[in-house]
Design a protein around this motif. Structure first.
Motif, PDB file in Angstrom:
ATOM      1  N   LEU A   1     -43.400 -25.513   0.808  1.00 36.33           N
ATOM      2  CA  LEU A   1     -44.411 -25.989  -0.139  1.00 36.33           C
ATOM      3  C   LEU A   1     -44.209 -27.472  -0.429  1.00 36.33           C
ATOM      4  CD1 LEU A   1     -44.378 -23.001  -2.651  1.00 36.33           C
ATOM      5  CD2 LEU A   1     -46.327 -23.718  -1.255  1.00 36.33           C
ATOM      6  N   ASN A   2     -42.989 -27.945  -0.252  1.00 36.10           N
ATOM      7  CA  ASN A   2     -42.684 -29.366  -0.377  1.00 36.10           C
ATOM      8  C   ASN A   2     -43.321 -30.081   0.816  1.00 36.10           C
ATOM      9  OD1 ASN A   2     -41.313 -31.889   0.053  1.00 36.10           O
ATOM     10  ND2 ASN A   2     -39.689 -31.217  -1.296  1.00 36.10           N
ATOM     11  N   PRO A   3     -44.279 -30.983   0.593  1.00 43.84           N
ATOM     12  CA  PRO A   3     -45.006 -31.594   1.717  1.00 43.84           C
ATOM     13  C   PRO A   3     -44.124 -32.412   2.646  1.00 43.84           C
ATOM     14  CG  PRO A   3     -45.476 -32.743  -0.341  1.00 43.84           C
ATOM     15  CD  PRO A   3     -44.742 -31.495  -0.714  1.00 43.84           C
ATOM     16  N   PHE A   4     -42.988 -32.864   2.171  1.00 40.57           N
ATOM     17  CA  PHE A   4     -42.108 -33.673   3.014  1.00 40.57           C
ATOM     18  C   PHE A   4     -41.395 -32.819   4.061  1.00 40.57           C
ATOM     19  CE2 PHE A   4     -42.695 -35.897  -1.002  1.00 40.57           C
ATOM     20  CZ  PHE A   4     -43.275 -37.070  -0.522  1.00 40.57           C
ATOM     21  N   ARG A   5     -41.268 -31.524   3.790  1.00 38.86           N
ATOM     22  CA  ARG A   5     -40.748 -30.610   4.810  1.00 38.86           C
ATOM     23  C   ARG A   5     -41.676 -30.623   6.026  1.00 38.86           C
ATOM     24  NH1 ARG A   5     -38.199 -25.767   3.633  1.00 38.86           N
ATOM     25  NH2 ARG A   5     -38.779 -25.279   5.784  1.00 38.86           N
TER      26      ARG A   5
ATOM     27  N   ARG B   1     -48.326 -25.113  11.041  1.00 43.34           N
ATOM     28  CA  ARG B   1     -49.015 -26.170  10.296  1.00 43.34           C
ATOM     29  C   ARG B   1     -48.458 -27.549  10.657  1.00 43.34           C
ATOM     30  NH1 ARG B   1     -48.073 -26.721   3.754  1.00 43.34           N
ATOM     31  NH2 ARG B   1     -49.136 -28.728   3.433  1.00 43.34           N
ATOM     32  N   ALA B   2     -47.139 -27.664  10.729  1.00 49.38           N
ATOM     33  CA  ALA B   2     -46.495 -28.949  10.984  1.00 49.38           C
ATOM     34  C   ALA B   2     -46.723 -29.428  12.413  1.00 49.38           C
ATOM     35  CB  ALA B   2     -44.998 -28.839  10.701  1.00 49.38           C
ATOM     36  N   TYR B   3     -46.576 -28.538  13.377  1.00 51.51           N
ATOM     37  CA  TYR B   3     -46.812 -28.933  14.770  1.00 51.51           C
ATOM     38  C   TYR B   3     -48.240 -29.427  14.958  1.00 51.51           C
ATOM     39  CZ  TYR B   3     -42.524 -27.350  17.143  1.00 51.51           C
ATOM     40  OH  TYR B   3     -41.231 -27.222  17.612  1.00 51.51           O
ATOM     41  N   TRP B   4     -49.192 -28.700  14.392  1.00 50.18           N
ATOM     42  CA  TRP B   4     -50.595 -29.099  14.546  1.00 50.18           C
ATOM     43  C   TRP B   4     -50.830 -30.473  13.913  1.00 50.18           C
ATOM     44  CZ3 TRP B   4     -54.290 -28.799  17.619  1.00 50.18           C
ATOM     45  CH2 TRP B   4     -55.637 -28.995  17.259  1.00 50.18           C
TER      46      TRP B   4
END
Length: 352
Positions: free
Chosen positions: A157-161, A194-197
């Motif tokens: 949930l932390n956007p920096f992750r 989500r992050a890869y995309w």
């Protein structure tokens, strides 16, 4: 040049103001391994590459997100961090907090965490608390603490992750000089898809690649809320890292699927374990069970037919090292044979 981790390498693509705040264990730069034996074994037309995230410092992809989350926490003068975890997040949070001289608090579901992961959090000095509930219960509890006390939440949930985790897509494009045609990965809390995309889209936007992959996500049947379309209150699967019934990045995962023209589907535990054993036998790579969901997804699509064409590139993320969960490896492997210390008995056992 001495490698200094993903935040230094991709600093211009990440939302950190000063390099002096970087907290790193030299994560990232993990190998992208061409899996020719696996391709032949399953009869896949596409070339298969394995992004082996088990070779990060704490043994999973979570280190990518944690270096950014802890670096940003340091920039904000945080003194402590908290997370809920099925294992890998707790290991990464504890390690990076130790490096940053911060206190780490970890909530885990009692009896539902692989010992390899639990031991890491304990060794790094985190305060580990087991709850009589599941991951989703633990996440709700740590969110409440972070909302009301001076402690930084470091779940996805932390956007920096997410910002840190997107760097794996950068590395893949840098290694291939292009984006793959398909990217297969496990889906648990759904932060990784989500992050890869996000990473692939950003790299294309910066002119570093000229295409985007189809994002192919896979959940375990006993923990498949996105596929089923509803929260799973008591998720169960041998793939403990994706035993999550209410993913934090649910909507973002669906967006990645839909925008990329990909899928989010489910696999049986038997399919996951079969792939887990197969990649170890054919490619010499030991991943944790949840990681093998990506490979099981490729196998499922090969059996379906009509998905891959000659010349396609399919990347599979292997999210964690097999030593995270040695109990399952021993459980699904043939037991060692015991003999006397006798040459003849040895030759008989070796069938020579």
């Amino acid at each position: 040049m001495l490698y200094k981790g993903i935040v230094n390498r991709y600093f211009d693509y990440l939302p950190l103001e000063h390099k002096s705040n970087i907290v790193t264990l030299c994560e990232g730069d993990t190998p992208l391994i061409k899996a020719d034996r696996l391709k032949e074994e399953i009869g896949c037309k596409a070339d298969i590459y394995l992004k082996y995230e088990g070779l990060n410092p704490t043994g999973s992809f979570k280190d990518r997100g944690m270096t950014m989350a802890i670096s940003k926490a340091k920039e904000d003068n945080a003194k402590s961090v908290i997370c809920a975890s099925t294992g890998n997040t707790s290991a990464a949070a504890a390690a990076y907090a130790a490096k940053a001289k911060m206190k780490a608090y970890v909530l885990i579901p009692e009896g539902k965490i692989a010992l390899g992961k639990l031991s890491q959090a304990m060794m790094h000095g985190a305060k580990v608390i087991q709850i009589l509930g599941n991951f989703d219960d633990a996440l709700n509890m740590v969110k409440h603490v972070a909302d009301n006390h001076p402690v930084t939440l470091v779940n996805s949930l932390n956007p920096f992750r997410i910002e840190g985790q997107k760097t794996a897509a950068f590395e893949i494009c840098d290694a291939l000089d292009r984006a793959p045609d398909f990217h297969f990965l496990p889906v648990g809390n759904a932060g990784n898809i989500r992050a890869y995309w996000k990473g692939y889209k950003e790299y294309k936007g910066h002119g570093k690649s000229d295409s985007l992959p189809k994002m192919m996500g896979f959940q375990a049947e006993g923990a498949a809320p996105i596929v089923l379309g509803h929260i799973v209150k008591n998720p169960e699967t041998v793939a403990t890292a994706i035993r999550i019934g209410n993913p934090a990045s649910w909507k973002e995962a669906e967006a990645a699927r839909d925008e990329s023209g990909g899928v989010i589907e489910m696999l049986s535990d038997d399919e996951i374990i079969s792939a887990y054993k197969l990649v170890a036998r054919t490619e010499g790579i030991f991943c944790e069970p949840a990681s093998a969901a990506s490979i099981a997804g490729v196998i499922k699509k090969v059996k379906l037919g009509g998905v891959f064409s000659d010349g396609d590139i399919a990347v599979c993320t292997l999210t964690g090292h097999g030593l995270k969960d040695p109990d399952n490896a021993i459980k699904v492997s043939p037991k060692p044979e015991t003999i006397n210390a006798d040459d003849n008995e040895l030759l008989k056992a070796l069938q020579l």
